[in-house]
Motif scaffolding. Structure first.
Motif, PDB file in Angstrom:
ATOM      1  N   ASP A   1     -13.339  -5.067  26.318  1.00 12.19           N
ATOM      2  CA  ASP A   1     -14.305  -5.137  27.253  1.00 12.19           C
ATOM      3  C   ASP A   1     -13.571  -4.954  28.658  1.00 12.19           C
ATOM      4  N   ARG A   2     -12.271  -5.201  28.892  1.00  6.59           N
ATOM      5  CA  ARG A   2     -11.629  -4.854  30.350  1.00  6.59           C
ATOM      6  C   ARG A   2     -11.711  -3.167  30.277  1.00  6.59           C
ATOM      7  N   VAL A   3     -10.984  -2.787  29.183  1.00  2.00           N
ATOM      8  CA  VAL A   3     -11.061  -1.212  29.176  1.00  2.00           C
ATOM      9  C   VAL A   3     -12.245  -0.641  29.593  1.00  2.00           C
ATOM     10  N   ILE A   4     -13.613  -0.991  28.823  1.00  2.00           N
ATOM     11  CA  ILE A   4     -14.630  -0.318  29.229  1.00  2.00           C
ATOM     12  C   ILE A   4     -15.359  -0.660  30.473  1.00  2.00           C
ATOM     13  N   GLU A   5     -15.059  -1.912  31.027  1.00  3.24           N
ATOM     14  CA  GLU A   5     -15.349  -2.299  32.411  1.00  3.24           C
ATOM     15  C   GLU A   5     -14.443  -1.280  33.577  1.00  3.24           C
ATOM     16  N   MET A   6     -13.403  -1.156  33.263  1.00  2.00           N
ATOM     17  CA  MET A   6     -12.371  -0.395  34.063  1.00  2.00           C
ATOM     18  C   MET A   6     -12.825   1.123  34.227  1.00  2.00           C
TER      19      MET A   6
ATOM     20  N   PRO B   1     -11.204   5.754  34.027  1.00  2.00           N
ATOM     21  CA  PRO B   1     -12.251   6.843  34.066  1.00  2.00           C
ATOM     22  C   PRO B   1     -11.662   8.025  33.717  1.00  2.00           C
ATOM     23  N   TRP B   2     -10.626   8.526  34.022  1.00  2.00           N
ATOM     24  CA  TRP B   2     -10.119   9.762  33.617  1.00  2.00           C
ATOM     25  C   TRP B   2     -10.069   9.952  31.998  1.00  2.00           C
ATOM     26  N   ILE B   3      -9.597   9.041  31.390  1.00  2.00           N
ATOM     27  CA  ILE B   3      -9.613   9.073  29.819  1.00  2.00           C
ATOM     28  C   ILE B   3     -11.107   9.065  29.565  1.00  2.00           C
ATOM     29  N   LYS B   4     -12.034   8.341  29.740  1.00  2.14           N
ATOM     30  CA  LYS B   4     -13.320   8.603  29.524  1.00  2.14           C
ATOM     31  C   LYS B   4     -14.437   9.680  29.805  1.00  2.14           C
ATOM     32  N   ASN B   5     -14.006  10.411  30.799  1.00  4.95           N
ATOM     33  CA  ASN B   5     -14.813  11.641  31.186  1.00  4.95           C
ATOM     34  C   ASN B   5     -13.977  12.865  30.396  1.00  4.95           C
ATOM     35  N   SER B   6     -13.098  12.563  29.808  1.00  3.85           N
ATOM     36  CA  SER B   6     -12.402  13.633  29.279  1.00  3.85           C
ATOM     37  C   SER B   6     -12.840  14.117  28.171  1.00  3.85           C
ATOM     38  N   MET B   7     -12.779  15.536  27.469  1.00  2.00           N
ATOM     39  CA  MET B   7     -13.201  15.902  26.335  1.00  2.00           C
ATOM     40  C   MET B   7     -12.298  15.370  25.080  1.00  2.00           C
ATOM     41  N   PHE B   8     -11.013  15.364  25.350  1.00  4.43           N
ATOM     42  CA  PHE B   8     -10.320  14.530  24.449  1.00  4.43           C
ATOM     43  C   PHE B   8      -8.921  14.275  24.798  1.00  4.43           C
ATOM     44  N   PHE B   9      -8.307  13.167  23.980  1.00  8.09           N
ATOM     45  CA  PHE B   9      -6.920  12.977  24.544  1.00  8.09           C
ATOM     46  C   PHE B   9      -5.730  13.377  23.711  1.00  8.09           C
ATOM     47  N   VAL B  10      -4.694  13.616  24.454  1.00  6.34           N
ATOM     48  CA  VAL B  10      -3.580  14.356  23.620  1.00  6.34           C
ATOM     49  C   VAL B  10      -2.585  13.695  24.028  1.00  6.34           C
ATOM     50  N   HIS B  11      -1.464  13.350  22.831  1.00  6.05           N
ATOM     51  CA  HIS B  11      -0.401  12.436  23.177  1.00  6.05           C
ATOM     52  C   HIS B  11       0.857  13.189  22.180  1.00  6.05           C
TER      53      HIS B  11
ATOM     54  N   MET C   1      -9.927   5.746  21.896  1.00  3.55           N
ATOM     55  CA  MET C   1     -10.990   5.559  21.018  1.00  3.55           C
ATOM     56  C   MET C   1     -12.110   4.608  21.352  1.00  3.55           C
ATOM     57  N   ILE C   2     -11.649   3.587  22.062  1.00  2.00           N
ATOM     58  CA  ILE C   2     -12.567   2.380  22.659  1.00  2.00           C
ATOM     59  C   ILE C   2     -13.599   3.058  23.676  1.00  2.00           C
ATOM     60  N   LEU C   3     -12.974   4.075  24.523  1.00  2.00           N
ATOM     61  CA  LEU C   3     -14.003   4.891  25.252  1.00  2.00           C
ATOM     62  C   LEU C   3     -14.441   5.985  24.513  1.00  2.00           C
ATOM     63  N   GLU C   4     -14.600   6.096  23.153  1.00  2.00           N
ATOM     64  CA  GLU C   4     -15.157   7.324  22.508  1.00  2.00           C
ATOM     65  C   GLU C   4     -14.647   8.468  22.708  1.00  2.00           C
ATOM     66  N   VAL C   5     -13.221   8.588  23.092  1.00  2.00           N
ATOM     67  CA  VAL C   5     -12.742   9.815  23.184  1.00  2.00           C
ATOM     68  C   VAL C   5     -11.869  10.165  22.052  1.00  2.00           C
ATOM     69  N   PRO C   6     -12.348  11.276  21.245  1.00  2.00           N
ATOM     70  CA  PRO C   6     -11.298  11.926  20.086  1.00  2.00           C
ATOM     71  C   PRO C   6      -9.649  11.877  20.564  1.00  2.00           C
ATOM     72  N   VAL C   7      -8.902  11.810  19.405  1.00  2.00           N
ATOM     73  CA  VAL C   7      -7.337  11.961  20.017  1.00  2.00           C
ATOM     74  C   VAL C   7      -6.835  12.708  18.911  1.00  2.00           C
ATOM     75  N   ILE C   8      -5.804  13.751  19.627  1.00  2.00           N
ATOM     76  CA  ILE C   8      -4.925  14.391  18.878  1.00  2.00           C
ATOM     77  C   ILE C   8      -3.407  13.743  19.124  1.00  2.00           C
ATOM     78  N   SER C   9      -2.516  13.529  18.281  1.00  2.00           N
ATOM     79  CA  SER C   9      -1.159  12.950  18.535  1.00  2.00           C
ATOM     80  C   SER C   9      -0.293  13.369  17.562  1.00  2.00           C
ATOM     81  N   THR C  10       0.904  13.671  17.918  1.00  2.00           N
ATOM     82  CA  THR C  10       2.147  13.995  17.230  1.00  2.00           C
ATOM     83  C   THR C  10       2.310  12.777  16.178  1.00  2.00           C
ATOM     84  N   SER C  11       2.646  13.022  14.944  1.00  3.85           N
ATOM     85  CA  SER C  11       2.871  12.212  14.034  1.00  3.85           C
ATOM     86  C   SER C  11       4.482  11.598  13.972  1.00  3.85           C
ATOM     87  N   CYS C  12       4.585  11.053  15.018  1.00  2.00           N
ATOM     88  CA  CYS C  12       6.068  10.462  15.131  1.00  2.00           C
ATOM     89  C   CYS C  12       6.133   9.031  14.704  1.00  2.00           C
TER      90      CYS C  12
END
Length: 392
Positions: free
Chosen positions: A196-201, A287-297, A312-323
């Motif tokens: 809830d905090r993540v969505i609210e912020m 807000p920067w995460i929520k409004n992005s096309m996707f997230f890169v890590h 993912m909570i903000l419905e943003v797709p994720v790309i990440s290195t498999s570290c």
């Protein structure tokens, strides 16, 4: 009344471990029958961003008064050596050994007369000293890839804890590969995440001066500017390959850290100033995460990167290195996002291109993530934590 002491070296820094600590303090503070104390080691050059987020009725005990500590003649010498480009590795090792010795003395003095029911070593900072510290129950929290810690410290001392908290299955396996006798002590516990905090912020307004940035089409990363852990070289290499193919996208990077200058230099050297944009640290990156096309890590090692779950909570797709360790667990081995090879710019570039060009894939990840996120619900983790602390 049960006295629970939580020790942290890094937990008041703005980052995943810090945010995890704040949520645990908040949740435990709501329970009856316990008294919490937070013990903080203030390190040289370290900023405590989260002090004001600690619940007001939790006592904070500092091992060092930062101003008094930094005015000591020895510490001034230490600081000069650590920041000098001409200092040899031997000098730096000696200075760090002296600093560790000072810390060890301070820890023993601070805890000597305390009545501790449970001592939680939140970031493995007490590992080398835990055998000699007195508490009815000792718990360590492994937030990172354990093999990055000095082997002589953790391999010889981790057995002196009553419980070992890990944030993912991979982390548990890594510890058992080194010591199979620890199986009955290990507890897997996802970090407490307040959905809830993540969505609210994420719905809070950004400053007017930043609106033009956030209205653009962009992708985003939130990570510390630390090249030892975060793989900026691979990230920059991926954008270099994309630009060569005529694929340009704005990539905002939110975070601060010791390697900002060298990262900036590499971005400029590769003529990527318009593609990779360092925005600095932000207390509210959502807000920067929520409004992005996707997230890169892009990282060389992790523990449980909370920011992937938050995206993912903000419905943003994720790309990440498999570290090692964490991203594979969070993204369910590639079912909930795209996992790419470590230190492979070509693989990362292909994943970014695919996510940019295929809206269908982005939408599929958003739908799949909703069900999967139940695994990371705070209530589930809190019940596990209460069992470990004998609070149920």
């Amino acid at each position: 009344m049960k006295n629970i002491y939580i020790y942290t070296r890094y937990g008041l820094a703005l980052g995943g471990v810090g945010m995890a600590l704040m949520e645990i303090l908040k949740r435990l503070n709501e329970l009856d029958g316990i008294k919490l104390k937070l013990i903080v080691e203030k390190e040289l050059f370290f900023e405590s961003f989260l002090t004001d987020k600690v619940p007001h009725d939790i006592e904070i005990m500092y091992l060092k008064n930062q101003n008094a500590y930094e005015n000591l003649f020895l510490v001034k010498k230490m600081k000069k050596i650590l920041t000098s480009a001409k200092s040899s590795k031997i000098k730096i090792l000696i200075i760090r050994s002296i600093d560790r010795a000072i810390n060890s003395i301070n820890i023993k003095k601070t805890l000597k007369n305390e009545n501790i029911d449970i001592l939680i070593d939140f970031d493995m900072s007490l590992c080398g000293k835990i055998k000699k510290l007195k508490a009815k129950k000792k718990i360590v929290w492994v937030h990172n890839y354990i093999n990055i810690y000095p082997w002589y410290s953790w391999k010889n001392n981790i057995k002196y804890y009553d419980n070992i908290m890990v944030t993912c299955e991979e982390s548990k396996k890594t510890i058992l590969d080194n010591n199979k006798t620890l199986g009955n002590k290990i507890v897997k516990l996802y970090n407490l995440i307040n959905f809830d905090r993540v969505i609210e912020m994420s719905l809070q307004k950004v400053p007017l001066i930043e609106l033009s940035f956030i209205k653009d089409k962009y992708i985003v990363s939130v990570m510390r500017l630390d090249s030892k852990q975060k793989d900026f070289h691979t990230l920059i290499g991926a954008h270099k390959l994309l630009k060569k193919e005529g694929i340009k996208v704005k990539h905002y990077i939110i975070g601060s850290g010791p390697d900002r200058c060298s990262i900036e230099e590499e971005i400029i050297e590769n003529n990527l100033e318009n593609e990779l944009i360092l925005l600095g640290a932000k207390k509210n990156p959502y807000p920067w995460i929520k409004n992005s096309m996707f997230f890169v890590h892009s990282s060389k090692y992790e523990g449980m990167p909370i920011v992937l779950v938050e995206a993912m909570i903000l419905e943003v797709p994720v790309i990440s290195t498999s570290c090692p360790v964490g991203p594979s667990d969070i993204l369910d081995h590639g079912k909930q996002g795209i996992l790419v090879k470590m230190m492979d710019s070509s693989d990362l570039a292909q994943a970014i291109h695919l996510m940019l060009s295929d809206n269908k894939i982005r939408e599929e990840f958003k739908k799949k993530n909703k069900d999967w996120l139940t695994e990371f619900r705070c209530s589930k983790s809190l019940n596990t934590l209460k069992n470990v602390l004998d609070l149920n």
